[in-house]
Every structure is written in C-alpha cells, then in structure tokens.
Motif scaffolding. Structure first.
Motif, mmCIF file in Angstrom:
data_model
loop_
_atom_site.group_PDB
_atom_site.id
_atom_site.type_symbol
_atom_site.label_atom_id
_atom_site.label_comp_id
_atom_site.label_asym_id
_atom_site.label_seq_id
_atom_site.Cartn_x
_atom_site.Cartn_y
_atom_site.Cartn_z
ATOM 1 N N ALA A 23 0.676 -1.522 0.320
ATOM 2 C CA ALA A 23 -0.429 0.069 -0.237
ATOM 3 C C ALA A 23 0.725 1.389 -0.058
ATOM 4 N N PRO A 24 0.253 2.401 -0.170
ATOM 5 C CA PRO A 24 1.532 3.535 -0.278
ATOM 6 C C PRO A 24 1.995 3.609 0.852
ATOM 7 N N GLY A 25 2.945 3.564 1.269
ATOM 8 C CA GLY A 25 3.934 3.777 2.710
ATOM 9 C C GLY A 25 3.847 2.644 3.513
ATOM 10 N N LEU A 62 5.113 -5.125 9.359
ATOM 11 C CA LEU A 62 5.454 -4.252 8.715
ATOM 12 C C LEU A 62 5.682 -3.029 9.240
ATOM 13 N N VAL A 63 5.894 -2.510 7.802
ATOM 14 C CA VAL A 63 6.748 -1.062 8.206
ATOM 15 C C VAL A 63 6.525 -0.075 7.268
ATOM 16 N N ALA A 64 6.628 1.363 7.984
ATOM 17 C CA ALA A 64 5.751 2.265 7.619
ATOM 18 C C ALA A 64 7.009 2.620 6.741
ATOM 19 N N VAL A 65 7.186 3.620 5.523
ATOM 20 C CA VAL A 65 8.251 4.172 4.325
ATOM 21 C C VAL A 65 7.228 5.526 4.554
ATOM 22 N N ARG A 119 -4.131 -11.721 5.880
ATOM 23 C CA ARG A 119 -4.952 -11.844 6.547
ATOM 24 C C ARG A 119 -4.298 -10.751 7.783
ATOM 25 N N PHE A 120 -3.186 -11.056 7.667
ATOM 26 C CA PHE A 120 -2.236 -9.777 8.792
ATOM 27 C C PHE A 120 -2.299 -8.830 8.465
ATOM 28 N N LEU A 121 -2.113 -8.864 7.162
ATOM 29 C CA LEU A 121 -2.226 -7.256 6.589
ATOM 30 C C LEU A 121 -3.425 -6.165 6.648
ATOM 31 N N THR A 122 -4.801 -6.966 6.738
ATOM 32 C CA THR A 122 -5.590 -7.296 7.024
ATOM 33 C C THR A 122 -6.158 -6.359 8.439
ATOM 34 N N ALA A 123 -5.813 -7.064 9.509
ATOM 35 C CA ALA A 123 -5.664 -6.688 9.943
ATOM 36 C C ALA A 123 -5.427 -5.500 10.712
ATOM 37 N N GLN A 124 -4.487 -4.801 10.367
ATOM 38 C CA GLN A 124 -3.460 -3.567 10.959
ATOM 39 C C GLN A 124 -4.212 -2.371 9.633
ATOM 40 N N GLY A 125 -5.779 -2.733 9.163
ATOM 41 C CA GLY A 125 -5.991 -1.499 8.475
ATOM 42 C C GLY A 125 -5.440 -1.662 7.003
ATOM 43 N N VAL A 126 -4.508 -1.810 6.704
ATOM 44 C CA VAL A 126 -3.654 -2.158 5.298
ATOM 45 C C VAL A 126 -4.354 -2.376 3.887
ATOM 46 N N PRO A 127 -4.980 -1.515 2.787
ATOM 47 C CA PRO A 127 -5.831 -1.615 2.164
ATOM 48 C C PRO A 127 -4.954 -1.997 0.720
ATOM 49 N N VAL A 128 -4.888 -3.651 0.843
ATOM 50 C CA VAL A 128 -4.140 -4.823 0.122
ATOM 51 C C VAL A 128 -5.416 -5.016 -1.031
ATOM 52 N N ALA A 151 5.553 -4.784 3.220
ATOM 53 C CA ALA A 151 5.323 -6.087 4.080
ATOM 54 C C ALA A 151 6.735 -6.505 3.628
ATOM 55 N N THR A 152 6.825 -7.009 4.986
ATOM 56 C CA THR A 152 8.848 -8.236 5.109
ATOM 57 C C THR A 152 8.064 -9.294 6.295
#
Length: 242
Positions: free
Chosen positions: A52-54, A98-101, A223-232, A57-58
């Motif tokens: 997602a913008p900014g 999940l890393v913010a950039v 599933r992990f990213l969705t739980a973090q609110g990432v609009p994948v 995933a790693t």
C-alpha cells in the motif's frame, strides 16, 4: 531450516504509490532493500515490498533486531529513507512485519496486489536481494560499508514452479525458484506479477544436499495486513477496478 535475513523501514503513508503492472518492471518498482541495525551495531539485510502507499511487508525476523535503526532503499525510491515497524505477527509460525516508509516527494514506487492462491506446477518468480548476489555487487558493498549511503544494490530475480502447497498453519509454499539469506521478506509472484507468497526460509537436506525454497502463503500474509487496516489490492479488486 535457515531464515533468509533482512531488515525494514518507514514513517508516514503517501498517495505517491501506483498500481503494479503485470510486468517485471512493475514488480521491480515495488521491491525494497532493507538494512537493520541492532543495538550492538550489527547490520543485517533483507527484502520487502510495497503493499500500500507508504507501507512495506517483510518478515518479522528481518526487523526483530532493528533497535539501532532501519533503512529502506530501492531505485524507485531514489534514495535511502528511514523506516518504522508498525506491527509484527504474534503467532509462532506467522513471520510477518509491517513497516511504514516516508516516501520522497518525487518517488513513485509500485504496489503489489495479491492473487487468490498458488497451486502445484504454477510458474512463480522470487524477487529480492540475496546475499549470494550482493557479495559481488559493488553497490551493495558501498552501501553496507558506508562508502556511499546513496548506493543502490541490484534487485535479483529467480524463477521456478510451485512444488507443493503444505496444509499447515500458515500454509507453506514449496517452490523451485532459488533463494538464499537476504531473500527473506521478498515477494513470490505469479506470471501476472501478483503476490502468492512471501519468501521466508530454505530447507536443507544434508543427506541429499537438496534445498527447498519455502514461502509463507500470500493469503495468510493478506490476513495479517488486513488486520492492520492496510488496504491491500486483491486479484478481484484489480480486475474490477476501472
């Protein structure tokens, strides 16, 4: 099994990311090189990709020792930027982070979408920054020695097929695309450039000297990213988008 090492980075999201095309160039623009510095000054490296913008995933093991700082770079970013770990998976076998950039104003990194699944015999490609390639890369050496903090390591690609999908928690994708330490956190993609897994480890058979490349299933990472609110982006969403 030995994890493939890597670090992460990030700060605030931006609308500068663009959807990835189903082409190698699009996948390349989504991948990043991560440098993690531990409290003792020890440096480890790895791979990641924009979901997602900014947001990158790693693998969790890539960023676990990043108390001393986290650096993210790629040709699409144009220069190294700081990263910040937003979330780590808590499950014993869920090796995600999940890393913010904070994106430079002129950066236009791509964002990878996710496929619905991977199936045996599917053709796949592994993207990342393996140490076995990096040790011969002048840009890699200049960056890690501090000789040139703006140096860009070369992204590496290898291809293969899905050998098996193991019904575990999370599911494991065994594939033949060669990976090595440094590939950890990089995407395993299908022929359309969609994520089917995240490369995490290699399994070695000392008796036969065979090596298996293993990725955690993309559906579990999703599933992990969705739980973090990432609009994948998903395959269906990408198909329905105007």
């Amino acid at each position: 099994s030995a994890p493939a090492q890597a670090p992460a980075a990030g700060a605030s999201p931006s609308s500068a990311a663009v959807p990835v095309a189903a082409s190698p160039a699009g996948v390349e623009d989504a991948c990043v090189f991560l440098v993690s510095v531990g409290e003792n000054g020890r440096v480890s490296t790895g791979s990641g990709f924009f979901v997602a913008p900014g947001r990158v995933a790693t693998n969790r093991h890539v960023v676990e020792a990043s108390q001393g700082g986290l650096l993210v770079t790629s040709k699409a970013l144009g220069r190294p930027v700081a990263g910040r770990v937003l979330a780590r998976s808590n499950e014993e076998n869920g090796d995600y982070a999940l890393v913010a950039v904070e994106l430079p104003a002129d950066a236009r990194p791509a964002v990878l979408g996710f496929a619905d699944a991977a199936r045996r015999t599917d053709k796949v490609g592994a993207w990342g920054f393996p140490d076995v390639v990096g040790k011969n890369d002048p840009g890699y050496a200049r960056l890690l020695t501090g000789a040139d903090i703006t140096a860009m390591p070369e992204l590496s690609y290898s291809e293969g097929v899905v050998s098996a999908v193991l019904d575990r928690t999370p599911p494991l994708i065994v594939h033949t695309a060669p990976i090595s330490p440094g590939n950890s956190g990089g995407p395993l993609v299908n022929e359309r450039g969609e994520v089917v897994g995240i490369n995490t480890m290699i399994s070695l058979d000392e008796g036969s000297y065979r090596q298996a490349s293993i990725a955690l299933a993309g559906a579990d990472l999703l599933r992990f990213l969705t739980a973090q609110g990432v609009p994948v982006q998903t395959r269906r969403a990408a198909t329905e988008a105007p």
